[in-house]
Design a protein around this motif. Structure first.
Motif, mmCIF file in Angstrom:
data_model
loop_
_atom_site.group_PDB
_atom_site.id
_atom_site.type_symbol
_atom_site.label_atom_id
_atom_site.label_comp_id
_atom_site.label_asym_id
_atom_site.label_seq_id
_atom_site.Cartn_x
_atom_site.Cartn_y
_atom_site.Cartn_z
ATOM 1 N N SER A 70 0.835 -1.203 0.000
ATOM 2 C CA SER A 70 0.000 0.000 0.000
ATOM 3 C C SER A 70 0.879 1.266 0.000
ATOM 4 N N GLN A 71 1.986 1.202 0.709
ATOM 5 C CA GLN A 71 2.891 2.362 0.742
ATOM 6 C C GLN A 71 3.749 2.434 -0.532
ATOM 7 N N ARG A 72 4.139 1.270 -1.051
ATOM 8 C CA ARG A 72 4.971 1.237 -2.255
ATOM 9 C C ARG A 72 4.191 1.785 -3.460
ATOM 10 N N ILE A 73 2.924 1.430 -3.576
ATOM 11 C CA ILE A 73 2.107 1.918 -4.697
ATOM 12 C C ILE A 73 2.021 3.446 -4.658
ATOM 13 N N ASN A 142 -8.203 -0.069 -7.587
ATOM 14 C CA ASN A 142 -8.940 0.506 -8.731
ATOM 15 C C ASN A 142 -8.463 1.931 -9.011
ATOM 16 N N ILE A 143 -8.291 2.738 -7.944
ATOM 17 C CA ILE A 143 -7.808 4.103 -8.127
ATOM 18 C C ILE A 143 -6.405 4.094 -8.732
ATOM 19 N N ALA A 144 -5.545 3.197 -8.215
ATOM 20 C CA ALA A 144 -4.176 3.113 -8.725
ATOM 21 C C ALA A 144 -4.170 2.658 -10.176
ATOM 22 N N THR A 145 -5.062 1.754 -10.548
ATOM 23 C CA THR A 145 -5.136 1.291 -11.938
ATOM 24 C C THR A 145 -5.589 2.428 -12.859
ATOM 25 N N ARG A 146 -6.607 3.210 -12.435
ATOM 26 C CA ARG A 146 -7.065 4.339 -13.242
ATOM 27 C C ARG A 146 -5.930 5.379 -13.396
ATOM 28 N N ALA A 158 0.022 15.041 -17.015
ATOM 29 C CA ALA A 158 -1.418 14.873 -16.815
ATOM 30 C C ALA A 158 -1.718 14.278 -15.438
ATOM 31 N N VAL A 159 -0.926 13.289 -15.026
ATOM 32 C CA VAL A 159 -1.212 12.637 -13.740
ATOM 33 C C VAL A 159 -0.781 13.482 -12.566
ATOM 34 N N MET A 160 0.146 14.445 -12.814
ATOM 35 C CA MET A 160 0.618 15.281 -11.710
ATOM 36 C C MET A 160 -0.537 16.097 -11.143
ATOM 37 N N ALA A 161 -1.417 16.544 -12.009
ATOM 38 C CA ALA A 161 -2.559 17.342 -11.574
ATOM 39 C C ALA A 161 -3.812 16.499 -11.388
ATOM 40 N N SER A 162 -3.689 15.158 -11.540
ATOM 41 C CA SER A 162 -4.854 14.273 -11.451
ATOM 42 C C SER A 162 -5.301 14.115 -9.994
ATOM 43 N N PRO A 163 -6.626 14.158 -9.763
ATOM 44 C CA PRO A 163 -7.136 13.916 -8.405
ATOM 45 C C PRO A 163 -6.806 12.496 -7.909
ATOM 46 N N ALA A 164 -6.570 11.575 -8.855
ATOM 47 C CA ALA A 164 -6.270 10.192 -8.470
ATOM 48 C C ALA A 164 -4.994 10.124 -7.636
ATOM 49 N N LEU A 165 -4.004 10.961 -7.974
ATOM 50 C CA LEU A 165 -2.752 10.954 -7.221
ATOM 51 C C LEU A 165 -3.002 11.362 -5.775
ATOM 52 N N ASP A 167 -5.823 11.085 -4.174
ATOM 53 C CA ASP A 167 -6.588 10.004 -3.517
ATOM 54 C C ASP A 167 -5.678 8.849 -3.089
ATOM 55 N N ILE A 168 -4.717 8.490 -3.973
ATOM 56 C CA ILE A 168 -3.796 7.379 -3.656
ATOM 57 C C ILE A 168 -2.977 7.717 -2.421
ATOM 58 N N VAL A 169 -2.377 8.910 -2.400
ATOM 59 C CA VAL A 169 -1.526 9.296 -1.272
ATOM 60 C C VAL A 169 -2.356 9.405 0.001
ATOM 61 N N GLU A 170 -3.562 9.993 -0.117
ATOM 62 C CA GLU A 170 -4.433 10.142 1.050
ATOM 63 C C GLU A 170 -4.830 8.786 1.625
ATOM 64 N N MET A 171 -5.206 7.826 0.747
ATOM 65 C CA MET A 171 -5.605 6.493 1.220
ATOM 66 C C MET A 171 -4.427 5.741 1.829
ATOM 67 N N ALA A 172 -3.271 5.884 1.185
ATOM 68 C CA ALA A 172 -2.092 5.180 1.688
ATOM 69 C C ALA A 172 -1.709 5.653 3.081
ATOM 70 N N ASN A 173 -1.758 6.955 3.309
ATOM 71 C CA ASN A 173 -1.288 7.504 4.583
ATOM 72 C C ASN A 173 -2.354 7.496 5.676
ATOM 73 N N ASN A 174 -3.607 7.741 5.295
ATOM 74 C CA ASN A 174 -4.619 7.957 6.329
ATOM 75 C C ASN A 174 -5.738 6.910 6.379
ATOM 76 N N VAL A 175 -5.866 6.096 5.348
ATOM 77 C CA VAL A 175 -6.978 5.150 5.289
ATOM 78 C C VAL A 175 -6.499 3.697 5.336
ATOM 79 N N MET A 176 -5.569 3.328 4.488
ATOM 80 C CA MET A 176 -5.155 1.928 4.335
ATOM 81 C C MET A 176 -4.310 1.414 5.499
ATOM 82 N N LEU A 177 -3.428 2.244 5.996
ATOM 83 C CA LEU A 177 -2.415 1.750 6.931
ATOM 84 C C LEU A 177 -3.019 1.185 8.215
ATOM 85 N N GLY A 178 -4.015 1.888 8.780
ATOM 86 C CA GLY A 178 -4.616 1.430 10.042
ATOM 87 C C GLY A 178 -5.273 0.063 9.937
ATOM 88 N N PRO A 179 -6.217 -0.139 9.000
ATOM 89 C CA PRO A 179 -6.871 -1.452 8.873
ATOM 90 C C PRO A 179 -5.888 -2.576 8.525
#
Length: 465
Positions: A70-73, A142-146, A158-165, A167-179
């Motif tokens: 999750s952190q590597r992605i 799914n977000i990482a694949t998009r 294009a991806v530098m300004a993408s909201p997906a980036l 979302d990925i960083v936010e999920m990795a740091n604040n959502v995924m790690l705890g569970p």
């Protein structure tokens, strides 16, 4: 002894030995079987536990890998959007794709594992509860694949300004790690609980093994040892008795034969010389010698039967047994001069081995008659049989010649005679009584009286079926 009886008794002895051998083999086989069962159960349980430990270790490793992926992605997503001069964005995107696919395959493996091994309620809650890991991993990948699709279509800018980036960083740091951490810790905790249970199971099997060995010692090996020791002692005793028996019997059998030869020659000479008085006297001595020899042979036959016979318990009529014994004694010298009294108390029948009971009773009565003091005013014998407390006590009391104190230690031994000048006998009578009573788990009895003796025995009464 008839040949048929001798052969049958030999067959019975062989059968008894075979039964003992089979009994020892069956007990030993049972002991080995119990040990083998405990060993198999231990091996089977340990094999299952080792397999479970390997599965648990892999679950912990994979769940820990998920946390790392999750952190590597997220890190690779940042590098793809803003690569260093030395990095190739396309190569970084391939690494990110590999990480996404590995995370998805790991997640599938963790889910599939619980098809065969049901999830604990805690793990199920972590995977499928609100904001469970299952939904988070699917959403995150799914977000990482998009994100990668956008990169491959429009490039790094294009991806530098993408909201997906974001979302990925936010999920990795604040959502995924705890569970994901919670899943790893829960797997570790459950694995430790299984190890503790396995240690407890090891202790249980150790105790079971010790209990099995103790039970085998008490109920298998100790009875086996007791049988072996008993048989060894019996063989040693029989061997010692056989040596003494062979020596004494060769002398006692030969003595009347040799004396009869000499007396027969004397009688023959006397007849030729018409000296009928000496001839008849010699023939009388020969007759006495043959009577002694016949009595000795009877005792040898009885001894052999006693050694070879199996215990056969049956109902015995006591009054009838005493009557039969006295009937046999009527031919003994001085029988008609003795006042014989019989008293039976507590019952009329017992269940015991009749041949041993009857032979012991007859030998005691016979001795009392043979060694009666006919010079006394009133020679008497008292036969008392009492049934009480599940025991049968037989006493034969007389006012006869008695037995000197110096001979008391020799009572009940083989070939011991104490009044050779009064009556004939082989010296086996009291020995047979003690052997018979011992076979019946009883004990013999002797008391020296002021005038005469008291002999007897006590045996347990078998319960009637």
């Amino acid at each position: 002894m008839p040949a048929g009886v001798d052969n049958q008794e030999h067959i019975d002895a062989v059968i008894k030995s075979e039964k003992l051998g089979k009994r020892l083999c069956s007990r030993y086989s049972l002991a080995l079987g119990l040990v083998a069962c405990v060993l198999f159960m231990t091996y089977f349980t340990m094999t299952i536990q080792l397999g479970n430990n390997q599965a648990d270790a892999r679950q912990i490793n994979i769940s820990g890998m998920q946390r790392m992926l999750s952190q590597r992605i997220a890190m690779l997503a940042l590098e793809v959007s803003n690569p260093l001069k030395s990095d190739d964005p396309l190569e970084l995107s391939h690494k990110m794709q590999d990480a996404i696919e590995l995370m998805q395959s790991n997640h599938k493996e963790l889910i599939d594992h619980h098809t065969d091994s049901p999830m604990s309620p805690e793990i199920r809650e972590l995977y499928y509860g609100a904001d469970g890991v299952d939904k988070l991993v699917m959403a995150y990948t799914n977000i990482a694949t998009r994100y990668l699709v956008t990169f491959r279509s429009h490039g790094s800018e294009a991806v530098m300004a993408s909201p997906a980036l974001t979302d990925i960083v936010e999920m990795a740091n604040n959502v995924m790690l705890g569970p994901l951490n919670a899943v790893v810790y829960r797997y570790q905790e459950e694995a430790e609980q299984k190890v503790q249970r396995f240690k407890l199971l090891e202790t249980v099997f150790l105790c079971l093994g010790l209990v099995t060995l103790t039970l085998e010692l008490l109920f298998i090996f100790r009875p086996m040892a007791r049988d072996i020791v008993s048989k060894t002692k019996s063989l040693e005793q029989s061997n010692a008795e056989l040596i003494e028996f062979s020596y004494r019997i060769s002398h006692d059998l030969r003595a009347p034969v040799v004396s009869s030869f000499g007396l027969a020659e004397t009688a023959e000479k006397s007849i030729r010389q018409d000296d009928t008085r000496v001839a008849f006297t010699s023939l009388g001595y020969i007759k006495d010698a043959m009577i002694k020899l016949d009595a000795l042979i009877d005792d040898i036959i009885n001894l052999t039967r006693m050694k070879m016979s199996d215990l056969m318990f049956e109902e015995v009529d006591i009054e009838k047994s005493v009557s039969e014994a006295l009937e046999k004694m009527k031919a003994l010298q001085n029988y008609d001069k003795i006042n014989i009294a019989v008293e039976i108390k507590g019952g009329q029948t017992i269940k015991t081995a009749k041949i041993y009971f009857q032979q012991s009773l007859e030998n005691l009565i016979s001795n009392a008659i043979k060694y009666a003091d006919v010079e006394t005013i009133e020679p008497k014998i008292e036969i008392s049989i009492t049934l009480a407390d599940k025991k049968c006590k037989v006493l034969v009391t007389d006012n006869g010649l008695g037995i000197e104190e110096k001979f008391h230690p020799k009572l009940f031994k083989m070939f011991e005679r104490f009044h050779t000048n009064v009556s004939f006998g082989s010296g086996l009578g009291l020995y047979l009584v003690k052997q018979n009573v011992g076979i019946l788990d009883g004990k013999v009895h002797f008391v020296a009286l002021d005038k005469g003796s008291e002999f007897g025995f006590e045996i347990p009464i078998k319960a009637t079926s």
